[in-house]
Write a protein that holds these residues in place. Sequence first.
Motif, short mmCIF file in Angstrom:
data_model
loop_
_atom_site.label_atom_id
_atom_site.label_comp_id
_atom_site.label_asym_id
_atom_site.label_seq_id
_atom_site.Cartn_x
_atom_site.Cartn_y
_atom_site.Cartn_z
N HIS A 195 0.47 -2.43 -9.35
CA HIS A 195 -0.31 -3.66 -9.30
C HIS A 195 0.22 -4.73 -10.25
CE1 HIS A 195 -2.15 -1.77 -12.84
NE2 HIS A 195 -2.52 -2.98 -13.19
N GLN A 196 1.12 -4.34 -11.15
CA GLN A 196 1.69 -5.32 -12.07
C GLN A 196 2.89 -6.04 -11.44
OE1 GLN A 196 1.73 -2.01 -15.02
NE2 GLN A 196 1.33 -3.63 -16.48
N TYR B 294 -0.01 5.29 0.89
CA TYR B 294 0.83 5.98 -0.09
C TYR B 294 0.84 7.48 0.11
CZ TYR B 294 -3.60 6.10 -2.66
OH TYR B 294 -4.92 6.27 -3.03
N PRO C 258 -5.00 2.82 -13.98
CA PRO C 258 -4.20 1.81 -14.69
C PRO C 258 -4.55 0.38 -14.28
CG PRO C 258 -2.88 2.97 -13.07
CD PRO C 258 -4.18 3.70 -13.16
N ASN D 270 0.81 -1.21 0.00
CA ASN D 270 0.00 0.00 0.00
C ASN D 270 0.85 1.26 0.00
OD1 ASN D 270 -2.01 -1.90 0.36
ND2 ASN D 270 -1.85 -1.74 2.58
N ALA D 271 2.16 1.09 0.07
CA ALA D 271 3.01 2.27 0.15
C ALA D 271 3.21 2.93 -1.20
CB ALA D 271 4.36 1.90 0.76
N LEU D 272 2.84 2.21 -2.27
CA LEU D 272 2.99 2.79 -3.61
C LEU D 272 1.63 3.26 -4.10
CD1 LEU D 272 5.33 0.03 -5.02
CD2 LEU D 272 5.98 2.40 -4.61
N ASN D 273 1.64 4.41 -4.74
CA ASN D 273 0.41 4.97 -5.28
C ASN D 273 -0.04 4.15 -6.50
OD1 ASN D 273 -1.55 6.57 -6.49
ND2 ASN D 273 -0.58 8.46 -5.83
N PRO D 274 -1.26 3.60 -6.46
CA PRO D 274 -1.67 2.68 -7.52
C PRO D 274 -1.82 3.31 -8.90
CG PRO D 274 -3.51 3.16 -6.05
CD PRO D 274 -2.27 3.73 -5.42
N VAL D 275 -2.01 4.61 -8.99
CA VAL D 275 -2.22 5.19 -10.31
C VAL D 275 -0.98 5.90 -10.87
CG1 VAL D 275 -4.69 5.47 -9.83
CG2 VAL D 275 -3.18 7.43 -9.61
N LYS D 276 0.17 5.70 -10.22
CA LYS D 276 1.39 6.30 -10.77
C LYS D 276 2.42 5.21 -11.06
CE LYS D 276 2.88 10.23 -8.89
NZ LYS D 276 2.57 11.53 -9.46
N GLN E 217 7.34 7.42 -9.21
CA GLN E 217 7.21 7.65 -7.77
C GLN E 217 8.58 7.76 -7.12
OE1 GLN E 217 4.11 5.52 -5.67
NE2 GLN E 217 3.35 4.69 -7.58
N ILE E 218 9.57 7.09 -7.73
CA ILE E 218 10.92 7.17 -7.17
C ILE E 218 11.61 8.45 -7.64
CG2 ILE E 218 13.15 6.02 -7.02
CD1 ILE E 218 11.69 3.37 -7.37
N TYR F 63 3.03 -0.19 -13.50
CA TYR F 63 2.30 0.29 -12.33
C TYR F 63 2.43 -0.72 -11.19
CZ TYR F 63 0.20 3.82 -15.29
OH TYR F 63 0.02 4.89 -16.11
N GLU G 282 10.33 11.11 -8.51
CA GLU G 282 9.68 12.24 -7.85
C GLU G 282 10.41 12.64 -6.57
OE1 GLU G 282 5.03 12.69 -6.82
OE2 GLU G 282 6.04 11.00 -5.90
N THR H 283 3.57 7.81 2.54
CA THR H 283 4.83 7.69 1.79
C THR H 283 5.17 9.02 1.13
OG1 THR H 283 4.13 5.46 1.21
CG2 THR H 283 6.04 6.32 0.07
#
Lengths: 324, 325
Positions: free
Chosen positions: A151-152, B224, B321, A100-106, A111-112, A149, A114, B227
């Motif tokens: 989720h992949q 997130y 996505p 959950n620490a990664l934004n799912p739509v980016k 994200q890194i 992304y 950034e 984060t």
Amino acid sequence: MALLEVEDLSIGYRTRLGLHRAVEGVSFSLEEGKSLGFVGESGCGKTTVGMSLMGLLPRNGEVLRGRVLFEGRDILSISEEELRLLRWKKISMIFQAAMNALNPVKKVADQISEAILAHSSSVSKAEASRQVEGLFQLVGVPKERMRDYPHQYSGGMKQRAVIAMALACKPRLIIADEPTTALDVIVQAQILEETRLLQEQLGISIIFISHDISIVADVCHDIGIMYAGELVEYGSREEVFDSPAHPYTRALLSSFPTLTGNREMLKPIPGEPPNLVDPPKGCRFRERCQEASHECSLISPAWTELFPRHKVRCIRFERKKGPQ
Amino acid sequence: MEIKRYLTRRIIQILVSFFVILTVLFLLFRLAPGDPVSRMIDPSMSPEDAEHLIAQLGLREPIWRQYLVYVKNFFTGDFGYSFHYGRPVLKVIWEKLPNTLLLFTSSIILSALVGIFLGKIAAWNKGKPLDSWMTIGALVTHTVFLPWLALILIWVFAYKLGWFPITGIISEEIWLDPDAGALAKALDVGHHMVLPMATLFCIHFGSYLLIMRSSMLETLKEDYILTARAKGLRESVIRDRHAAPNAALPVVTSVGLSLAFSINGGALTETVFTWPGIGRELVFAVSQNDYPLAQASFLLIALVVLAANLVVDILYAYLDPRIRY
């Protein structure tokens, strides 16, 4: 001087039931390039300590007492903007539940990069992207996956990506909060090993937070055992893991399975941690302690130094040392 | 590719929905009290014409044959003749549909954009006076009775102040003027659109604001976001680039859902403003017992709502996505 010095840190959460004293009088220090692990069960305050080091306590959280000196500067008293510039540049974090620490739509790489771009105005986007490529290589994620992304990714890849993100600004300190809890044992072991190697290579200090003492013993130089908001035992890995002193530490060690040791019955620790809105007097562990005596409910135990790098807060050791 | 499967599935669902609507409408019109012949045939027609139409619509055939004829007629674009206009229904509707689409697409897009923006600001300032005022404002405008609001707007801005025209979509003197350029004509339509759009906007932006606000509050609790904050990003970046895009997803869904309802409101808005659109045509057709026109208007509105939902689905896939891949 130590990279990080925490003195008498106390933190509370304002709740409807009153002030929840999540952390009480915690002190420790961490040298450059060393690693320190905090172990304890859920709600013992280990995550709260980690969050306070980055000034990321939730809205109802409040530092009641104490100092946090990072590079000699008290980060509890600096402005929000100074804190923002310090975050990730100097202290970064590997979060609990990397899922959950990664934004799912980016995209993961964005994200890194950034984080890189937010902290150095001189870096171009292309340069940041190259740096992210290097980070992916470092943590072992194929760079073709950069444009994907979250989720992949598989669970292990997400975890690696989150580690890559934590390394992005070459911080001096990383706080890793249960970084491998959601992973299966094999991936967990790989990632821990890689984390340890990375830490040695890059000379970064790490604070490792986990409920699993064997994981912490694997990666950390020093171990702090926390119970109900207090540190109860603190020392080098060898001392704490091989000759645990506090009854809670011993109970923790026999409640986890080991891969190498003899097969023994696991012993759960009966009972629940005390309510921290109104903490009990005396030793906070006494109600679950097999060795508790009447005295334990009267006196709050003080630190007893067993060895130069091993100390414990239990009344039994105070007595052994004789009256102070 | 996932997106292909997703869209194929959505298109099939939409086709099925449309067939259900088509059938229900057929049954409704046949089940209505009275003789279908007298309903589908204009009383003023000559007997020969009436016979011809009865044969064309298959009104003396058994009901299942009538249904087949009805479906066939739909796919060949043959909706019969309007009693009132004496012209093919399709032509009548075809002239009105663009006006409705123009008014609705622009007011829905505008209210969704404004609602998303204000909802984001309200959530970000949760508990502060700004948030309370926005929430109260959204609730008030959302629950206002639409015809009342429309009449008040007309009374103040068109009648008292004279800033905007009272009715219609164009001014004849501009459209009949051979020298008037396309820009002048467009501006004229825009001028006529202001009040009906303002009405629809007032009614709709509040619900988008409230959805966005609560969705944003949920998103702000996500890991997130923590984060992003830990990464030392600016607060405005966290709000606009990390929280808002995720929070806006439910709003997009609700735009699709609310479209169906907005068409109802559309009939009212169009009637009050004498906007020559399909909603007003529908009200007119029903009150004049112009059955062929009413039936076709219902179908077309259903078609538009379904198409809009498809557009929303595509947009959703573009924004999220997790659906695209």
